[in-house]
Design a protein around this motif. Structure first.
Motif, PDB file in Angstrom:
ATOM      1  N   VAL A 138     -73.589  50.193  23.352  1.00  0.00           N
ATOM      2  CA  VAL A 138     -73.979  49.562  21.840  1.00  0.00           C
ATOM      3  C   VAL A 138     -72.623  49.486  21.050  1.00  0.00           C
ATOM      4  N   TYR A 139     -71.994  50.904  21.045  1.00  0.00           N
ATOM      5  CA  TYR A 139     -70.714  51.166  20.322  1.00  0.00           C
ATOM      6  C   TYR A 139     -69.497  50.234  20.823  1.00  0.00           C
ATOM      7  N   ARG A 140     -69.492  50.072  22.002  1.00  0.00           N
ATOM      8  CA  ARG A 140     -68.391  49.157  23.100  1.00  0.00           C
ATOM      9  C   ARG A 140     -68.539  47.821  22.693  1.00  0.00           C
ATOM     10  N   GLY A 141     -69.758  47.476  22.290  1.00  0.00           N
ATOM     11  CA  GLY A 141     -70.062  45.990  21.863  1.00  0.00           C
ATOM     12  C   GLY A 141     -70.492  45.317  23.406  1.00  0.00           C
ATOM     13  N   ASP A 142     -70.926  46.076  24.285  1.00  0.00           N
ATOM     14  CA  ASP A 142     -71.277  45.472  25.555  1.00  0.00           C
ATOM     15  C   ASP A 142     -72.666  45.120  25.400  1.00  0.00           C
ATOM     16  N   THR A 143     -73.552  45.290  24.457  1.00  0.00           N
ATOM     17  CA  THR A 143     -74.831  45.052  24.459  1.00  0.00           C
ATOM     18  C   THR A 143     -75.180  45.362  22.955  1.00  0.00           C
ATOM     19  N   ARG A 144     -76.139  44.568  22.502  1.00  0.00           N
ATOM     20  CA  ARG A 144     -76.851  44.905  21.339  1.00  0.00           C
ATOM     21  C   ARG A 144     -77.976  45.763  21.129  1.00  0.00           C
ATOM     22  N   ALA A 145     -78.053  46.486  20.266  1.00  0.00           N
ATOM     23  CA  ALA A 145     -79.205  47.344  20.014  1.00  0.00           C
ATOM     24  C   ALA A 145     -80.500  46.909  20.286  1.00  0.00           C
ATOM     25  N   GLN A 146     -81.611  47.530  20.789  1.00  0.00           N
ATOM     26  CA  GLN A 146     -82.886  46.916  20.882  1.00  0.00           C
ATOM     27  C   GLN A 146     -83.462  47.208  19.709  1.00  0.00           C
ATOM     28  N   ARG A 147     -84.276  46.379  19.038  1.00  0.00           N
ATOM     29  CA  ARG A 147     -84.973  46.401  17.834  1.00  0.00           C
ATOM     30  C   ARG A 147     -86.458  46.782  18.041  1.00  0.00           C
ATOM     31  N   ASN A 148     -86.944  46.488  19.360  1.00  0.00           N
ATOM     32  CA  ASN A 148     -88.449  46.495  19.781  1.00  0.00           C
ATOM     33  C   ASN A 148     -88.418  47.861  20.615  1.00  0.00           C
ATOM     34  N   ILE A 149     -89.168  48.744  19.853  1.00  0.00           N
ATOM     35  CA  ILE A 149     -89.168  50.028  20.687  1.00  0.00           C
ATOM     36  C   ILE A 149     -90.242  50.140  21.863  1.00  0.00           C
ATOM     37  N   ILE A 150     -91.138  49.243  21.970  1.00  0.00           N
ATOM     38  CA  ILE A 150     -91.722  49.025  23.035  1.00  0.00           C
ATOM     39  C   ILE A 150     -90.900  48.488  24.280  1.00  0.00           C
ATOM     40  N   ASN A 151     -89.861  47.509  23.972  1.00  0.00           N
ATOM     41  CA  ASN A 151     -89.114  47.036  25.061  1.00  0.00           C
ATOM     42  C   ASN A 151     -88.138  48.142  25.493  1.00  0.00           C
ATOM     43  N   PHE A 152     -87.563  48.759  24.316  1.00  0.00           N
ATOM     44  CA  PHE A 152     -86.830  50.124  24.742  1.00  0.00           C
ATOM     45  C   PHE A 152     -87.472  51.170  25.671  1.00  0.00           C
ATOM     46  N   GLY A 153     -88.643  51.360  25.374  1.00  0.00           N
ATOM     47  CA  GLY A 153     -89.480  52.350  25.891  1.00  0.00           C
ATOM     48  C   GLY A 153     -89.907  51.874  27.357  1.00  0.00           C
ATOM     49  N   THR A 154     -89.806  50.568  27.465  1.00  0.00           N
ATOM     50  CA  THR A 154     -89.961  50.107  28.946  1.00  0.00           C
ATOM     51  C   THR A 154     -88.732  50.190  29.919  1.00  0.00           C
ATOM     52  N   PHE A 155     -87.537  50.023  29.197  1.00  0.00           N
ATOM     53  CA  PHE A 155     -86.416  50.269  29.754  1.00  0.00           C
ATOM     54  C   PHE A 155     -86.338  51.937  30.334  1.00  0.00           C
ATOM     55  N   VAL A 156     -86.346  52.477  29.561  1.00  0.00           N
ATOM     56  CA  VAL A 156     -86.374  54.247  29.424  1.00  0.00           C
ATOM     57  C   VAL A 156     -87.451  54.615  30.565  1.00  0.00           C
ATOM     58  N   THR A 157     -88.493  53.971  30.572  1.00  0.00           N
ATOM     59  CA  THR A 157     -89.705  54.753  31.463  1.00  0.00           C
ATOM     60  C   THR A 157     -89.901  53.718  32.506  1.00  0.00           C
ATOM     61  N   LEU A 158     -89.352  52.879  32.943  1.00  0.00           N
ATOM     62  CA  LEU A 158     -89.550  51.559  33.784  1.00  0.00           C
ATOM     63  C   LEU A 158     -89.755  52.458  35.339  1.00  0.00           C
ATOM     64  N   PHE A 159     -91.106  52.494  35.767  1.00  0.00           N
ATOM     65  CA  PHE A 159     -91.437  53.295  36.959  1.00  0.00           C
ATOM     66  C   PHE A 159     -90.920  53.003  38.145  1.00  0.00           C
ATOM     67  N   PRO A 160     -90.449  51.829  38.387  1.00  0.00           N
ATOM     68  CA  PRO A 160     -89.807  51.605  39.754  1.00  0.00           C
ATOM     69  C   PRO A 160     -88.559  52.524  39.928  1.00  0.00           C
ATOM     70  N   GLN A 161     -87.980  52.729  39.122  1.00  0.00           N
ATOM     71  CA  GLN A 161     -86.890  53.617  39.016  1.00  0.00           C
ATOM     72  C   GLN A 161     -86.541  54.747  38.434  1.00  0.00           C
ATOM     73  N   LEU A 162     -87.832  55.192  37.794  1.00  0.00           N
ATOM     74  CA  LEU A 162     -87.767  56.217  36.803  1.00  0.00           C
ATOM     75  C   LEU A 162     -87.436  57.696  37.339  1.00  0.00           C
ATOM     76  N   ILE A 163     -87.735  58.022  38.267  1.00  0.00           N
ATOM     77  CA  ILE A 163     -87.678  59.349  39.091  1.00  0.00           C
ATOM     78  C   ILE A 163     -86.712  59.585  39.972  1.00  0.00           C
ATOM     79  N   ALA A 164     -86.080  58.459  40.509  1.00  0.00           N
ATOM     80  CA  ALA A 164     -84.914  58.903  41.538  1.00  0.00           C
ATOM     81  C   ALA A 164     -84.083  57.551  41.587  1.00  0.00           C
ATOM     82  N   GLY A 165     -83.947  57.027  40.433  1.00  0.00           N
ATOM     83  CA  GLY A 165     -83.115  55.908  40.427  1.00  0.00           C
ATOM     84  C   GLY A 165     -83.342  54.581  41.195  1.00  0.00           C
ATOM     85  N   PRO A 166     -82.227  53.463  41.306  1.00  0.00           N
ATOM     86  CA  PRO A 166     -80.926  53.773  40.903  1.00  0.00           C
ATOM     87  C   PRO A 166     -80.842  53.937  39.261  1.00  0.00           C
ATOM     88  N   ILE A 167     -79.442  54.377  38.909  1.00  0.00           N
ATOM     89  CA  ILE A 167     -79.254  54.633  37.674  1.00  0.00           C
ATOM     90  C   ILE A 167     -78.984  53.255  36.832  1.00  0.00           C
TER      91      ILE A 167
END
Length: 467
Positions: A138-167
């Motif tokens: 976000v600081y580098r300008g490579d992406t915009r900040a996510q304003r929907n916390i549900i969508n951001f939580g989906t990114f953080v917790t996405l179960f297919p890659q949550l516990i062993a990647g890929p990063i």
């Protein structure tokens, strides 16, 4: 909960997909978020609080970074990035490295840090790196900040890659989080990829893993030179098919939900140099360190001394990222030395040698590296390496080696072939109709066989869960 269990395959996954495709599109991220939290809670219970904390910290900091940048207040934007990194690294330091540092200090007679017996949350090394990269991007300008916390939580917790990647970096997935397409073809491709990964894990990794466990449990006095190398060869295949299998399953699950993740492995054991090996192994981790550590340190656009220092820092960090033990640091610095030698002079010489010699060179040093990686106890590691190189008057082989080699030769040969791109080449020569029929048959057969193994067997570890 892990992918290679009947509970996940026949209950969690089926129910999640059913609900996901029944609800309106605007609610699908809610379904993924809830499912992901249940998935994580199944294995970690109260540590799911860390997921909420990490989500809240980086969601807020991303907004702060964008807010301050928009106002031209770069000083405060940098402070927000630094604050986000501090909190993420603090979580990682406490849960993963506190006891390691405390034990190391106490071994030196320093007792100011008590050993707390902290339990390592599954996947913390993966999701903290993901959320750290978000505020940086976000600081580098490579992406915009996510304003929907549900969508951001989906990114953080996405179960297919949550516990062993890929990063996964937010800039590579953000658009898909907000909106993604699903189709029968994409879903079918996901099922195929998932089954490839499940087959790697259940049919190959688990079987060769039992061979490694047998040799790892032996006393040094019971080992032989050939047996020690056979054990390390088994671990070499186990860790590849275990981790790449999980990554394939993650990619497949992502496609079933409409996502497209970048590949994490590209047949690393066909490499002809250590440099090439690390372009093919754990690609998401290598990319992360290159973008967020190596390049910010100056990369190779600096003096030779500074470049060597940058390389040293990156590989020390790569080693310690894998685990809170000194053998991982040694493992990382082992590759630092090899890569440094290749880049300074050996690489040019190596490229002039026959391809077979290049392969043998690479596999030799990779096998030695996995011995360092696999054995955390220094005494055991030293004794094992001595046996591998014939020190201490150990015999070359014995009856035990012959028994294990004969028993495991078919699966070792299958693993060797599966480590190459031969399957992809042969598949590419089939006609579209034939390839579809072959895929369908293999998916069904693979599911039946893997289910049989899961129901009947009890040996089913995932190596990268502890990293």
């Amino acid at each position: 909960m892990v992918f290679s269990t009947p509970v996940f395959l026949f209950y969690f996954l089926v129910l999640t997909l059913l609900v996901y495709y029944l609800v309106p599109r605007k609610l699908r991220n809610v379904v993924i978020l809830i499912s992901s939290l249940i998935f994580y809670y199944w294995g970690e219970q109260t540590y799911v609080v860390i997921m909420f904390l990490s989500t809240a910290i980086d969601f807020t900091h991303g907004l702060l970074v964008e807010h301050f940048k928009g106002k031209g207040q770069l000083k405060y934007a940098k402070m927000a990035v630094a604050s986000s990194m501090f909190f993420n690294l603090l979580l990682l330091l406490f849960f993963k490295y506190w006891d390691f540092l405390a034990s190391s200090f106490q071994a030196l007679g320093l007792t100011f840090m008590p050993v707390l017996g902290v339990h390592l949350p599954i996947g913390i090394s993966f999701y903290t790196f993901q959320t750290m990269s978000y505020t940086i991007d976000v600081y580098r300008g490579d992406t915009r900040a996510q304003r929907n916390i549900i969508n951001f939580g989906t990114f953080v917790t996405l179960f297919p890659q949550l516990i062993a990647g890929p990063i996964i970096k937010y800039k590579d997935l953000g658009d898909q989080i907000d909106q993604r397409d699903t189709s029968i073809d994409k879903f079918g491709s996901g099922v195929q990829m998932f089954m490839i990964g499940l087959g790697k894990k259940i049919l190959i990794a688990n079987n060769v893993g039992m061979l490694w466990d047998s040799y790892k449990a032996m006393a040094a006095s019971d080992l032989t030179v050939a047996g020690a190398w056979l054990g390390v060869l088994a671990f070499t295949f186990q860790i590849y098919f275990d981790f790449s299998g999980y990554s394939d399953m993650a990619v497949g699950l992502g496609r079933m939900l409409g996502f497209e993740f970048l590949p994490n492995f590209d047949h690393p054991y066909i490499s002809r140099s250590i440099t090439e090996f690390w372009r093919r192994w754990h690609i998401s981790l290598s990319t992360w360190f290159r973008e967020y550590l190596y390049i910010p340190l100056g990369g190779n656009r600096c003096s030779k001394g500074r470049w060597v220092f940058n390389l040293f820092v990156v590989w020390a960090a790569t080693g310690i990222w894998h685990g809170a033990s000194w053998n991982y640091v040694i493992w990382g610095l082992y590759f630092f030395v090899l890569l440094l030698v290749e880049k300074l002079w050996l690489g040019r010489l190596l490229s002039q040698l026959p391809k077979a010699v290049q392969h043998v060179y690479t596999l030799f040093f990779v096998l030695v590296s996995w011995a360092i990686f696999a054995l955390e106890d220094f005494g055991q590691l030293g004794a094992y390496l001595k046996v591998m190189f014939g020190m201490g008057g150990v015999p070359l082989a014995d009856g035990t080696f012959g028994y294990y080699l004969t028993s495991y030769l078919p699966i070792l040969c299958a693993a060797a072939v599966a480590s190459t791109n031969l399957g992809r080449v042969l598949y590419g020569k089939l006609s579209p109709r034939t390839s579809q029929a072959v895929c369908a048959a293999l998916v069904i057969l693979g599911l039946v066989i893997c289910t049989g193994y899961l129901v009947d067997g009890t040996y089913n570890p995932f190596l990268y869960f502890r990293f």
